[in-house]
Design a protein around this motif. Structure first.
Motif, mmCIF file in Angstrom:
data_model
loop_
_atom_site.group_PDB
_atom_site.id
_atom_site.type_symbol
_atom_site.label_atom_id
_atom_site.label_comp_id
_atom_site.label_asym_id
_atom_site.label_seq_id
_atom_site.Cartn_x
_atom_site.Cartn_y
_atom_site.Cartn_z
ATOM 1 N N GLY A 135 3.434 21.248 5.395
ATOM 2 C CA GLY A 135 2.695 22.497 5.555
ATOM 3 C C GLY A 135 1.506 22.490 4.603
ATOM 4 O O GLY A 135 1.247 21.486 3.929
ATOM 5 N N PRO A 136 0.773 23.607 4.551
ATOM 6 C CA PRO A 136 -0.432 23.681 3.719
ATOM 7 C C PRO A 136 -0.181 23.264 2.274
ATOM 8 O O PRO A 136 0.781 23.716 1.658
ATOM 9 N N LYS A 137 -1.031 22.385 1.783
ATOM 10 C CA LYS A 137 -1.034 21.918 0.387
ATOM 11 C C LYS A 137 0.159 21.019 0.045
ATOM 12 O O LYS A 137 0.321 20.621 -1.099
ATOM 13 N N GLU A 138 0.987 20.697 1.014
ATOM 14 C CA GLU A 138 2.103 19.787 0.747
ATOM 15 C C GLU A 138 1.625 18.345 0.922
ATOM 16 O O GLU A 138 0.710 18.067 1.687
ATOM 17 N N SER A 139 2.307 17.436 0.250
ATOM 18 C CA SER A 139 1.984 16.027 0.454
ATOM 19 C C SER A 139 3.242 15.172 0.332
ATOM 20 O O SER A 139 4.261 15.607 -0.219
ATOM 21 N N ASP A 140 3.155 14.006 0.897
ATOM 22 C CA ASP A 140 4.278 13.069 0.885
ATOM 23 C C ASP A 140 3.694 11.655 1.019
ATOM 24 O O ASP A 140 2.596 11.476 1.550
ATOM 25 N N SER A 141 4.445 10.692 0.536
ATOM 26 C CA SER A 141 3.941 9.316 0.525
ATOM 27 C C SER A 141 4.910 8.344 1.167
ATOM 28 O O SER A 141 6.121 8.554 1.167
ATOM 29 N N VAL A 152 0.819 -1.202 0.000
ATOM 30 C CA VAL A 152 0.000 0.000 0.000
ATOM 31 C C VAL A 152 0.853 1.252 0.000
ATOM 32 O O VAL A 152 1.878 1.327 0.665
ATOM 33 N N LYS A 153 0.380 2.211 -0.748
ATOM 34 C CA LYS A 153 1.020 3.525 -0.754
ATOM 35 C C LYS A 153 0.076 4.480 -0.040
ATOM 36 O O LYS A 153 -1.077 4.636 -0.438
ATOM 37 N N ILE A 154 0.573 5.090 1.020
ATOM 38 C CA ILE A 154 -0.225 6.062 1.757
ATOM 39 C C ILE A 154 0.296 7.449 1.429
ATOM 40 O O ILE A 154 1.474 7.729 1.644
ATOM 41 N N THR A 155 -0.584 8.264 0.925
ATOM 42 C CA THR A 155 -0.208 9.644 0.637
ATOM 43 C C THR A 155 -0.934 10.541 1.617
ATOM 44 O O THR A 155 -2.153 10.468 1.745
ATOM 45 N N LEU A 156 -0.161 11.348 2.325
ATOM 46 C CA LEU A 156 -0.756 12.318 3.242
ATOM 47 C C LEU A 156 -0.671 13.697 2.611
ATOM 48 O O LEU A 156 0.393 14.099 2.130
ATOM 49 N N THR A 157 -1.794 14.396 2.611
ATOM 50 C CA THR A 157 -1.820 15.767 2.118
ATOM 51 C C THR A 157 -2.365 16.666 3.216
ATOM 52 O O THR A 157 -3.384 16.336 3.841
ATOM 53 N N SER A 158 -1.675 17.764 3.469
ATOM 54 C CA SER A 158 -2.188 18.730 4.428
ATOM 55 C C SER A 158 -3.147 19.654 3.695
ATOM 56 O O SER A 158 -2.766 20.345 2.751
ATOM 57 N N ILE A 159 -4.400 19.650 4.133
ATOM 58 C CA ILE A 159 -5.412 20.461 3.443
ATOM 59 C C ILE A 159 -5.779 21.710 4.238
ATOM 60 O O ILE A 159 -6.743 22.401 3.924
ATOM 61 N N GLY A 160 -4.996 22.001 5.285
ATOM 62 C CA GLY A 160 -5.260 23.205 6.064
ATOM 63 C C GLY A 160 -4.619 24.428 5.427
ATOM 64 O O GLY A 160 -4.018 24.345 4.353
ATOM 65 N N SER A 161 -4.753 25.559 6.098
ATOM 66 C CA SER A 161 -4.143 26.782 5.571
ATOM 67 C C SER A 161 -3.300 27.520 6.590
ATOM 68 O O SER A 161 -2.687 28.535 6.296
ATOM 69 N N MET A 162 -3.246 27.000 7.812
ATOM 70 C CA MET A 162 -2.430 27.671 8.825
ATOM 71 C C MET A 162 -0.948 27.482 8.511
ATOM 72 O O MET A 162 -0.564 26.506 7.887
#
Ligand code: CU
Length: 164
Positions: free
Chosen positions: A126-132, A66-76
């Motif tokens: 941070g906001p709008k960043e993602s990593d897997s 499995v590939k888990i991708t986390l994306t921060s969808i906040g704006s702070m």
């Protein structure tokens, strides 16, 4: 930071190749998750300004990749509100990990003393960043996951990967 991610990815690849039968590297996926181009199941995790993941439980099968991708969808701003996902070995104390992580800003909130409990983790986002991260669990169990940014676990930024 990038180097560490690459190393983590390489390690996972090595483990997935069967070099480490002793360790449980399990895929994080849900039965309904889409399958990516490489044939790996994909789990899309998000973290928000309310310090919550979009899912608290993930069910996987033993041996599933499995590939888990986390994306921060906040704006702070990132200094005040960053997210990662850290997957711990079955039986790990996620609360204790969180407490040890809080002062570990220098190591991206991954406490050196408890590094051996970590199966895999993304970088802090941070906001709008993602990593897997790509995982494969070789044995059944309950694997805790959490965001290790200070206090986020306590607010509820945590979950469990159930491997069956
Ligand atoms: Cu967080």
């Amino acid at each position: 930071m990038k180097t560490r991610i690459l190393i983590t990815t390489a390690l996972v690849a090595i483990l997935a190749a069967g070099c480490a039968k002793k360790e449980t590297v399990t895929a994080i996926a849900s039965p309904a998750a889409p399958v990516g181009q490489s044939g790996v199941r994909v789990i899309e995790l998000t973290g928000n300004d309310s310090m919550k993941f979009n899912m608290a439980s993930i069910e996987l099968k033993v041996g599933e990749e499995v590939k888990i991708t986390l994306t921060s969808i906040g704006s702070m701003p990132k200094q005040a509100m960053a997210h990662n996902v850290v997957v711990l070995k079955a039986g790990s104390d996620a609360m204790a990990f969180s407490m040890a992580a809080a002062p570990a800003a220098a190591t991206d909130y991954i406490p050196a003393a408890l590094q051996d409990q970590v199966i895999a983790h993304t970088k802090m986002l941070g906001p709008k960043e993602s990593d897997s991260i790509t995982l494969k669990f070789d044995s059944a169990g309950e694997y805790p996951f959490l965001c290790s940014f200070p206090a986020h676990f306590q607010v509820g930024m945590k979950g469990v990967i159930s491997v069956k």
